[in-house]
Design a protein around this motif. Structure first.
Motif, PDB file in Angstrom:
ATOM      1  N   VAL A  93      -9.833  -8.574   9.408  1.00  0.00           N
ATOM      2  CA  VAL A  93     -10.032  -8.258   7.992  1.00  0.00           C
ATOM      3  C   VAL A  93     -10.515  -6.821   7.888  1.00  0.00           C
ATOM      4  CG1 VAL A  93     -11.155  -8.934   5.845  1.00  0.00           C
ATOM      5  CG2 VAL A  93     -10.715 -10.667   7.584  1.00  0.00           C
ATOM      6  N   GLU A  94      -9.836  -6.020   7.062  1.00  0.00           N
ATOM      7  CA  GLU A  94     -10.218  -4.617   6.887  1.00  0.00           C
ATOM      8  C   GLU A  94     -10.296  -4.310   5.393  1.00  0.00           C
ATOM      9  OE1 GLU A  94      -7.253  -2.362   9.758  1.00  0.00           O
ATOM     10  OE2 GLU A  94      -6.530  -4.331   9.158  1.00  0.00           O
ATOM     11  N   LEU A  95     -11.057  -3.270   5.057  1.00  0.00           N
ATOM     12  CA  LEU A  95     -11.033  -2.797   3.673  1.00  0.00           C
ATOM     13  C   LEU A  95      -9.712  -2.066   3.457  1.00  0.00           C
ATOM     14  CD1 LEU A  95     -14.628  -1.316   3.184  1.00  0.00           C
ATOM     15  CD2 LEU A  95     -13.678  -3.365   2.084  1.00  0.00           C
ATOM     16  N   ALA A  96      -9.029  -2.386   2.373  1.00  0.00           N
ATOM     17  CA  ALA A  96      -7.724  -1.755   2.129  1.00  0.00           C
ATOM     18  C   ALA A  96      -7.874  -0.245   2.023  1.00  0.00           C
ATOM     19  CB  ALA A  96      -7.096  -2.331   0.869  1.00  0.00           C
ATOM     20  N   SER A  97      -8.998   0.211   1.480  1.00  0.00           N
ATOM     21  CA  SER A  97      -9.164   1.662   1.344  1.00  0.00           C
ATOM     22  C   SER A  97      -9.246   2.324   2.717  1.00  0.00           C
ATOM     23  CB  SER A  97     -10.405   1.982   0.502  1.00  0.00           C
ATOM     24  OG  SER A  97     -11.543   1.408   1.092  1.00  0.00           O
ATOM     25  N   VAL A 107      -7.753   1.215   5.419  1.00  0.00           N
ATOM     26  CA  VAL A 107      -6.389   1.180   5.971  1.00  0.00           C
ATOM     27  C   VAL A 107      -5.569   2.316   5.362  1.00  0.00           C
ATOM     28  CG1 VAL A 107      -4.249  -0.177   6.076  1.00  0.00           C
ATOM     29  CG2 VAL A 107      -6.472  -1.302   6.392  1.00  0.00           C
ATOM     30  N   ALA A 108      -5.682   2.461   4.045  1.00  0.00           N
ATOM     31  CA  ALA A 108      -4.895   3.484   3.366  1.00  0.00           C
ATOM     32  C   ALA A 108      -5.278   4.880   3.851  1.00  0.00           C
ATOM     33  CB  ALA A 108      -5.080   3.371   1.855  1.00  0.00           C
ATOM     34  N   LYS A 109      -6.587   5.109   4.001  1.00  0.00           N
ATOM     35  CA  LYS A 109      -7.036   6.435   4.461  1.00  0.00           C
ATOM     36  C   LYS A 109      -6.575   6.702   5.888  1.00  0.00           C
ATOM     37  CE  LYS A 109     -11.073   6.657   1.528  1.00  0.00           C
ATOM     38  NZ  LYS A 109     -12.372   6.022   1.554  1.00  0.00           N
ATOM     39  N   ALA A 110      -6.692   5.672   6.752  1.00  0.00           N
ATOM     40  CA  ALA A 110      -6.275   5.847   8.145  1.00  0.00           C
ATOM     41  C   ALA A 110      -4.791   6.180   8.222  1.00  0.00           C
ATOM     42  CB  ALA A 110      -6.580   4.586   8.939  1.00  0.00           C
ATOM     43  N   GLU A 111      -4.042   5.752   7.209  1.00  0.00           N
ATOM     44  CA  GLU A 111      -2.601   6.013   7.234  1.00  0.00           C
ATOM     45  C   GLU A 111      -2.263   7.271   6.440  1.00  0.00           C
ATOM     46  OE1 GLU A 111      -0.790   2.314   6.137  1.00  0.00           O
ATOM     47  OE2 GLU A 111      -1.548   1.337   7.948  1.00  0.00           O
ATOM     48  N   GLY A 112      -3.282   8.078   6.129  1.00  0.00           N
ATOM     49  CA  GLY A 112      -3.024   9.394   5.562  1.00  0.00           C
ATOM     50  C   GLY A 112      -3.084   9.491   4.057  1.00  0.00           C
ATOM     51  N   ILE A 157       0.841  -1.202   0.000  1.00  0.00           N
ATOM     52  CA  ILE A 157       0.000   0.000   0.000  1.00  0.00           C
ATOM     53  C   ILE A 157       0.880   1.257   0.000  1.00  0.00           C
ATOM     54  CG2 ILE A 157      -1.605   1.340   1.455  1.00  0.00           C
ATOM     55  CD1 ILE A 157      -2.876  -1.265   2.313  1.00  0.00           C
ATOM     56  N   HIS A 158       2.048   1.125   0.629  1.00  0.00           N
ATOM     57  CA  HIS A 158       2.915   2.305   0.789  1.00  0.00           C
ATOM     58  C   HIS A 158       3.885   2.453  -0.368  1.00  0.00           C
ATOM     59  CE1 HIS A 158       1.315   2.511   4.791  1.00  0.00           C
ATOM     60  NE2 HIS A 158       1.596   1.238   4.922  1.00  0.00           N
ATOM     61  N   ARG A 159       3.358   2.867  -1.501  1.00  0.00           N
ATOM     62  CA  ARG A 159       4.206   3.056  -2.672  1.00  0.00           C
ATOM     63  C   ARG A 159       5.129   4.248  -2.409  1.00  0.00           C
ATOM     64  NH1 ARG A 159       3.484   1.402  -7.920  1.00  0.00           N
ATOM     65  NH2 ARG A 159       4.422   2.769  -9.461  1.00  0.00           N
ATOM     66  N   PRO A 160       6.439   4.112  -2.656  1.00  0.00           N
ATOM     67  CA  PRO A 160       7.349   5.235  -2.398  1.00  0.00           C
ATOM     68  C   PRO A 160       7.044   6.414  -3.319  1.00  0.00           C
ATOM     69  CG  PRO A 160       8.571   3.210  -2.830  1.00  0.00           C
ATOM     70  CD  PRO A 160       7.139   2.935  -3.162  1.00  0.00           C
ATOM     71  N   HIS A 161       7.513   7.588  -2.930  1.00  0.00           N
ATOM     72  CA  HIS A 161       7.307   8.751  -3.779  1.00  0.00           C
ATOM     73  C   HIS A 161       8.302   8.726  -4.930  1.00  0.00           C
ATOM     74  CE1 HIS A 161       6.617  12.787  -5.185  1.00  0.00           C
ATOM     75  NE2 HIS A 161       5.523  12.815  -4.420  1.00  0.00           N
ATOM     76  N   TRP A 162       7.789   8.930  -6.137  1.00  0.00           N
ATOM     77  CA  TRP A 162       8.662   8.806  -7.306  1.00  0.00           C
ATOM     78  C   TRP A 162       9.729   9.894  -7.376  1.00  0.00           C
ATOM     79  CZ3 TRP A 162       8.489  12.468 -11.444  1.00  0.00           C
ATOM     80  CH2 TRP A 162       7.467  13.421 -11.317  1.00  0.00           C
ATOM     81  N   GLN A 163       9.504  10.993  -6.624  1.00  0.00           N
ATOM     82  CA  GLN A 163      10.498  12.065  -6.691  1.00  0.00           C
ATOM     83  C   GLN A 163      11.470  12.039  -5.513  1.00  0.00           C
ATOM     84  OE1 GLN A 163       7.752  15.332  -7.204  1.00  0.00           O
ATOM     85  NE2 GLN A 163       8.789  15.941  -9.077  1.00  0.00           N
ATOM     86  N   ALA A 164      11.360  11.025  -4.660  1.00  0.00           N
ATOM     87  CA  ALA A 164      12.272  10.969  -3.512  1.00  0.00           C
ATOM     88  C   ALA A 164      13.719  10.911  -3.999  1.00  0.00           C
ATOM     89  CB  ALA A 164      11.943   9.730  -2.677  1.00  0.00           C
ATOM     90  N   GLU A 165      14.621  11.454  -3.185  1.00  0.00           N
ATOM     91  CA  GLU A 165      16.059  11.446  -3.505  1.00  0.00           C
ATOM     92  C   GLU A 165      16.530  10.031  -3.879  1.00  0.00           C
ATOM     93  OE1 GLU A 165      19.047  13.641  -2.899  1.00  0.00           O
ATOM     94  OE2 GLU A 165      17.489  14.978  -3.670  1.00  0.00           O
ATOM     95  N   ASP A 166      16.141   9.083  -3.009  1.00  0.00           N
ATOM     96  CA  ASP A 166      16.607   7.700  -3.191  1.00  0.00           C
ATOM     97  C   ASP A 166      15.484   6.822  -3.750  1.00  0.00           C
ATOM     98  OD1 ASP A 166      15.032   7.955  -0.994  1.00  0.00           O
ATOM     99  OD2 ASP A 166      16.190   6.592   0.284  1.00  0.00           O
ATOM    100  N   ALA A 167      14.723   7.380  -4.716  1.00  0.00           N
ATOM    101  CA  ALA A 167      13.560   6.662  -5.238  1.00  0.00           C
ATOM    102  C   ALA A 167      13.944   5.275  -5.764  1.00  0.00           C
ATOM    103  CB  ALA A 167      12.881   7.475  -6.322  1.00  0.00           C
ATOM    104  N   ILE A 168      15.093   5.151  -6.418  1.00  0.00           N
ATOM    105  CA  ILE A 168      15.462   3.855  -7.012  1.00  0.00           C
ATOM    106  C   ILE A 168      15.627   2.806  -5.919  1.00  0.00           C
ATOM    107  CG2 ILE A 168      17.292   2.607  -8.232  1.00  0.00           C
ATOM    108  CD1 ILE A 168      17.447   4.818 -10.181  1.00  0.00           C
ATOM    109  N   ASP A 169      16.335   3.173  -4.848  1.00  0.00           N
ATOM    110  CA  ASP A 169      16.516   2.222  -3.745  1.00  0.00           C
ATOM    111  C   ASP A 169      15.179   1.890  -3.099  1.00  0.00           C
ATOM    112  OD1 ASP A 169      19.182   2.001  -4.115  1.00  0.00           O
ATOM    113  OD2 ASP A 169      19.710   3.571  -2.666  1.00  0.00           O
ATOM    114  N   GLN A 170      14.373   2.945  -2.891  1.00  0.00           N
ATOM    115  CA  GLN A 170      13.080   2.711  -2.248  1.00  0.00           C
ATOM    116  C   GLN A 170      12.191   1.793  -3.084  1.00  0.00           C
ATOM    117  OE1 GLN A 170      10.662   5.690  -0.454  1.00  0.00           O
ATOM    118  NE2 GLN A 170      12.380   7.091  -0.113  1.00  0.00           N
ATOM    119  N   PHE A 171      12.186   2.026  -4.398  1.00  0.00           N
ATOM    120  CA  PHE A 171      11.350   1.174  -5.263  1.00  0.00           C
ATOM    121  C   PHE A 171      11.882  -0.249  -5.327  1.00  0.00           C
ATOM    122  CE2 PHE A 171       9.047   4.887  -6.793  1.00  0.00           C
ATOM    123  CZ  PHE A 171       7.782   4.356  -6.905  1.00  0.00           C
ATOM    124  N   HIS A 172      13.196  -0.391  -5.268  1.00  0.00           N
ATOM    125  CA  HIS A 172      13.769  -1.749  -5.232  1.00  0.00           C
ATOM    126  C   HIS A 172      13.255  -2.494  -3.991  1.00  0.00           C
ATOM    127  CE1 HIS A 172      16.796  -4.575  -3.583  1.00  0.00           C
ATOM    128  NE2 HIS A 172      16.764  -5.059  -4.814  1.00  0.00           N
TER     129      HIS A 172
END
Ligand SMILES: Cc1cc2nc3c(=O)[nH]c(=O)nc-3n(C[C@H](O)[C@H](O)[C@H](O)COP(=O)(O)OP(=O)(O)OC[C@H]3O[C@@H](n4cnc5c(N)ncnc54)[C@H](O)[C@@H]3O)c2cc1C
Lengths: 95, 416
Positions: free
Chosen positions: A81-85, A87-92, A25-40
């Motif tokens: 069991v929770e709805l993913a949406s 969970v995602a909203k609760a996490e901002g 659910i926690h997709r890294p930000h594509w513009q982060a400094e270390d985006a490549i490492d984070q996406f790996h």
């Protein structure tokens, strides 16, 4: 395994497809400094715990909602069991 | 003790009272040159080749249960080298060659039987894909033959050739493939390693690593701390749990694969047969049972047991392919935990921690890899450089883009 769907009640796990660790659910930000490492790490590395595991299941043959299922990988017992949406909203996230 | 036709006859005449335990049951020493964690097929093979081929001394294998209690004793024993990609095929063909000489090499009967594997195809497109795979295999020194339906009918007249939905359109045959006795393989390697002085320590659970300033100095175990210059981990389905103790996250998820055996039947199935339109594969054991399996269950688990939907799916696949097995009774089913990697291919590599090495990610296909995996892991542990057929099995391949994805399904372990 029976998954207790928050909206539809108990459903056979056969109706779902399994994606994997709910950390996806926690997709890294594509513009982060270390985006490549984070996406790996995001795409390829997993905690793979023995015990309680939060994971994404898709109700493909049902209402097509994504669920976050907390399940024990040693016993197959489903703890929560929770709805993913939710969970995602609760996490901002916006959705 | 060496085995020969003479010793078998002698013992038969003496009521089999002269056989001795095949390996020692030593106490762990306080220090070794090389420790292998995990006494499955790969760990035992690694120790064997370290001692035999690389002249290493002071080696221990630490196994939390008994030798061969993991997947090595749970698999469906298929040995083959019908891969397509460059990173894989030379490795599996190297393994195939080691299999062909294994029993002579370790002087133990592993019941290696080159009865062939036949992969069936059910569409023209699938036949083209098999032709391509077969050519790749030939180019890399393996054997492969594309069969017509007439040729397949001669071998396996009982198949459902004219199924309305999945008619058989041909097949890819590797004659040198086959089956071996899984326990025999573990025991043969264990005995060979023990004879060369390797300590096989059972009931020794590795609970942590001794790591100082980025260097691995040994392991913590249920039988105390044991120091080592090098530690090689080969714990298959437990890789995630064990490497977590070294602070590592792996490109691996643990999944269960189930297998099935029917009651004993007269010889009917000549080799290994795989269904190309669903996931079902079958062979017949020397005792007569049909040994078969299919897909993994598909969710993370360490439970060593699967669920009923997969059993139903596998049996449906079987009956679609060879309706006659509907008459056979299912005798047993069981499950084993596999280290499913993100591209379906394994790792034989150093870690970022000096002195700590990893052998993992074998998915549902690590039995056939046992000899080469042991040989190449021993090579890496002894010489600190990869064997030439295992250079692609790096842990950083996802970062550098050198993924080895035979099936082409991406970073989704339950699809490989
Ligand atoms: C049902 C099934 C069918 C299969 N069919 C095939 C097939 O037909 N062909 C094929 O090629 N492959 C097949 N496989 C895959 C193959 O069995 C595995 O990939 C292979 O056996 C894994 O390597 P191993 O033998 O070293 O594993 P294992 O035998 O599982 O060895 C790992 C060992 O590590 C030990 N261990 C774990 N944690 C610790 C710890 N903390 N401390 C000490 N020791 C520890 C375990 O007890 C275990 O003995 C199948 C697997 C299954 C489950």
């Amino acid at each position: 395994m029976i998954i207790n769907h928050p909206l539809l009640g108990p459903r056979d796990a056969q109706e779902f497809t399994y994606l994997g660790d709910a950390s996806m659910i926690h997709r890294p930000h594509w513009q982060a400094e270390d985006a490549i490492d984070q996406f790996h790490d995001y795409t390829y590395l997993r905690d793979n715990p023995a015990g309680s595991h939060r994971e994404l299941w898709f109700h493909e043959q049902g209402d097509r909602s994504w669920l976050v299922v907390t399940r024990n990988t040693l016993t197959h017992e489903i703890e929560k069991v929770e709805l993913a949406s939710d969970v995602a909203k609760a996490e901002g996230r916006s959705r | 003790m060496r085995y020969s036709g003479f010793s078998v006859i002698r013992e038969a005449l003496r009521g089999n009272k002269g056989w001795k335990p095949v390996w020692r049951d030593p106490e762990p020493q306080s220090e070794y040159d090389i420790i292998i964690v995990g006494g499955g097929g790969h760990g035992l093979a690694t120790a064997y080749y370290l001692a035999k081929e690389f002249g290493e001394k002071k080696i221990a294998v630490l196994e939390k249960g008994w030798l061969g209690s993991g997947n090595i004793g749970r698999n469906t024993t298929i040995v083959r080298s019908n891969y397509m990609l460059e990173g894989n095929e030379p490795f599996y063909e190297f393994s195939m060659k080691l299999w062909e000489n294994l029993e002579q090499d370790f002087n133990y009967n592993a019941m290696m039987s080159q009865r062939g594997i036949l992969n069936l195809c059910h569409t023209d497109g699938q036949r083209d894909a098999f032709r391509r795979r077969g050519n790749a295999m030939l180019l890399m020194g393996a054997d492969a033959e594309l069969l017509t339906n007439e040729q397949i009918r001669e071998m396996c007249p009982f198949l459902n050739f004219d199924d309305a939905r999945f008619p058989i359109k041909g097949g890819l045959l590797q004659r040198r493939a086959g089956t071996a006795r899984h326990d025999g393989v573990a025991w043969g390697y264990a005995r060979g390693a023990d004879m060369r002085g390797v300590d096989l320590v059972q009931n020794c659970d590795v609970t942590g690593f001794v790591i100082e300033n980025g260097v691995c100095k040994g392991v913590e175990t249920s039988r105390g701390t044991i120091n080592a210059k090098k530690v090689g981990v080969a714990v298959a389905g437990s890789s995630g749990r064990v490497m977590e103790k070294a602070g590592m996250r792996l490109p691996i998820e643990s999944h269960v694969l189930q297998a099935f055996v029917s009651e004993g039947l007269k010889p009917t199935i000549p080799g290994v047969i795989t269904f190309g339109a669903g996931h079902f594969y079958v062979s017949q054991s020397d005792k007569g049972g049909l040994v078969f399996g299919g897909d993994i269950d598909g969710y993370n688990t360490y439970a060593q047991r699967g669920n009923l939907p997969v059993i139903e799916d596998v049996c449906e696949g079987g009956i679609a392919l060879m309706p006659m097995i509907g008459r056979a009774k299912l005798l047993r089913s069981w499950g084993g935990i596999m280290d499913m990697s993100m591209d379906g291919s394994p790792f034989i590599d150093k870690t970022h921690i000096e002195g700590l090495y990893l052998n993992a990610g074998w998915c549902y296909g690590g039995f056939k890899a046992t000899p080469a995996s042991g040989y190449c892991f021993a090579h890496l542990l002894s010489k600190d450089e990869p064997h030439k057929v295992a250079t692609a099995y790096r842990l950083d391949r996802f970062k550098t883009g050198h993924i080895i994805d035979e099936k082409g399904v991406g970073a989704q372990p339950n699809l490989h």
